[in-house]
Scaffold this motif. Structure first.
Motif, PDB file in Angstrom:
ATOM      1  N   ILE A 172       1.703   6.646  -6.888  1.00 40.68           N
ATOM      2  CA  ILE A 172       0.652   7.583  -7.300  1.00 40.68           C
ATOM      3  C   ILE A 172       1.091   9.013  -7.033  1.00 40.68           C
ATOM      4  O   ILE A 172       0.910   9.909  -7.879  1.00 40.68           O
ATOM      5  CB  ILE A 172      -0.674   7.260  -6.574  1.00 40.68           C
ATOM      6  CG1 ILE A 172      -1.246   5.938  -7.078  1.00 40.68           C
ATOM      7  CG2 ILE A 172      -1.680   8.388  -6.767  1.00 40.68           C
ATOM      8  CD1 ILE A 172      -2.432   5.446  -6.295  1.00 40.68           C
ATOM      9  N   THR A 173       1.700   9.249  -5.898  1.00 41.86           N
ATOM     10  CA  THR A 173       2.180  10.598  -5.561  1.00 41.86           C
ATOM     11  C   THR A 173       3.243  11.052  -6.547  1.00 41.86           C
ATOM     12  O   THR A 173       3.238  12.189  -7.007  1.00 41.86           O
ATOM     13  CB  THR A 173       2.757  10.618  -4.131  1.00 41.86           C
ATOM     14  OG1 THR A 173       1.790  10.098  -3.224  1.00 41.86           O
ATOM     15  CG2 THR A 173       3.159  12.008  -3.722  1.00 41.86           C
ATOM     16  N   LYS A 174       4.149  10.144  -6.931  1.00 42.90           N
ATOM     17  CA  LYS A 174       5.207  10.459  -7.897  1.00 42.90           C
ATOM     18  C   LYS A 174       4.599  10.776  -9.252  1.00 42.90           C
ATOM     19  O   LYS A 174       5.001  11.731  -9.921  1.00 42.90           O
ATOM     20  CB  LYS A 174       6.189   9.298  -7.994  1.00 42.90           C
ATOM     21  CG  LYS A 174       7.382   9.580  -8.884  1.00 42.90           C
ATOM     22  CD  LYS A 174       8.329   8.406  -8.895  1.00 42.90           C
ATOM     23  CE  LYS A 174       9.496   8.694  -9.808  1.00 42.90           C
ATOM     24  NZ  LYS A 174      10.392   7.553  -9.926  1.00 42.90           N
TER      25      LYS A 174
ATOM     26  N   SER B 215       2.979  14.206  -9.143  1.00 43.57           N
ATOM     27  CA  SER B 215       3.956  15.299  -9.120  1.00 43.57           C
ATOM     28  C   SER B 215       4.629  15.457 -10.482  1.00 43.57           C
ATOM     29  O   SER B 215       4.924  16.563 -10.909  1.00 43.57           O
ATOM     30  CB  SER B 215       4.994  15.094  -8.025  1.00 43.57           C
ATOM     31  OG  SER B 215       5.790  13.962  -8.309  1.00 43.57           O
ATOM     32  N   VAL B 216       4.849  14.364 -11.210  1.00 43.11           N
ATOM     33  CA  VAL B 216       5.432  14.437 -12.548  1.00 43.11           C
ATOM     34  C   VAL B 216       4.411  15.022 -13.513  1.00 43.11           C
ATOM     35  O   VAL B 216       4.744  15.793 -14.410  1.00 43.11           O
ATOM     36  CB  VAL B 216       5.905  13.036 -13.006  1.00 43.11           C
ATOM     37  CG1 VAL B 216       6.283  13.046 -14.470  1.00 43.11           C
ATOM     38  CG2 VAL B 216       7.066  12.560 -12.164  1.00 43.11           C
ATOM     39  N   GLY B 217       3.152  14.704 -13.345  1.00 43.74           N
ATOM     40  CA  GLY B 217       2.096  15.199 -14.232  1.00 43.74           C
ATOM     41  C   GLY B 217       1.862  16.685 -14.082  1.00 43.74           C
ATOM     42  O   GLY B 217       1.459  17.359 -15.029  1.00 43.74           O
ATOM     43  N   LYS B 218       2.113  17.250 -12.923  1.00 39.10           N
ATOM     44  CA  LYS B 218       1.896  18.684 -12.677  1.00 39.10           C
ATOM     45  C   LYS B 218       2.989  19.535 -13.341  1.00 39.10           C
ATOM     46  O   LYS B 218       2.777  20.676 -13.636  1.00 39.10           O
ATOM     47  CB  LYS B 218       1.858  18.980 -11.179  1.00 39.10           C
ATOM     48  CG  LYS B 218       0.608  18.506 -10.516  1.00 39.10           C
ATOM     49  CD  LYS B 218       0.615  18.876  -9.059  1.00 39.10           C
ATOM     50  CE  LYS B 218      -0.663  18.379  -8.373  1.00 39.10           C
ATOM     51  NZ  LYS B 218      -0.676  18.697  -6.960  1.00 39.10           N
TER      52      LYS B 218
ATOM     53  N   ASP C 165       0.832  -1.212   0.000  1.00 36.57           N
ATOM     54  CA  ASP C 165       0.000   0.000   0.000  1.00 36.57           C
ATOM     55  C   ASP C 165       0.863   1.257   0.000  1.00 36.57           C
ATOM     56  O   ASP C 165       0.568   2.222  -0.721  1.00 36.57           O
ATOM     57  CB  ASP C 165      -0.940   0.004   1.207  1.00 36.57           C
ATOM     58  CG  ASP C 165      -2.060  -1.007   1.073  1.00 36.57           C
ATOM     59  OD1 ASP C 165      -2.320  -1.464  -0.056  1.00 36.57           O
ATOM     60  OD2 ASP C 165      -2.668  -1.340   2.113  1.00 36.57           O
ATOM     61  N   ALA C 166       1.938   1.234   0.799  1.00 35.88           N
ATOM     62  CA  ALA C 166       2.833   2.394   0.845  1.00 35.88           C
ATOM     63  C   ALA C 166       3.506   2.610  -0.505  1.00 35.88           C
ATOM     64  O   ALA C 166       3.626   3.750  -0.975  1.00 35.88           O
ATOM     65  CB  ALA C 166       3.880   2.202   1.936  1.00 35.88           C
TER      66      ALA C 166
END
Length: 107
Positions: free
Chosen positions: A98-100, A103-106, A91-92
């Protein structure tokens, strides 16, 4: 569902084996002296010695099976802890991924 049937069957079996035991004890009233290598038992009836040996065997079997059962329970607890730890780690990693990606998509 069929708990009552199970109870009836167990009750009938117990009564049957008790009746066989009583019949055996009545039919074999002879007294014998059990002589083991290092110990001499008192004179008792054949039926009583057989009943005592069956009881001793049942107790030993119960002890041996309880040891195996407790080992199995311990192994289940250990494996459950491992599974929970691996699940938490997965899960971690998913959250980190997902967080990475976010952040790459932004950028």
């Amino acid at each position: 569902m069929f708990k009552w049937l199970k109870r009836v069957i167990y009750t009938v079996l117990i009564i049957f084996f008790l009746a066989v035991g009583v019949f055996f004890a009545i039919r074999n009233p002879q007294l014998i002296k059990l002589d083991l290598v290092f110990w001499q038992a008192p004179e008792l009836s054949v039926a009583l010695y057989i009943i005592l040996s069956f009881t001793f065997g049942a107790v030993v079997a119960l002890l041996v099976s309880s040891v195996a059962f407790l080992r199995g329970e311990r192994q289940v607890r250990v494996l459950t802890r491992r599974y929970e730890k691996a699940s938490d780690e997965l899960d971690a990693l998913r959250k980190a991924s997902i967080t990475k990606e976010l952040s790459v998509g932004k950028e």
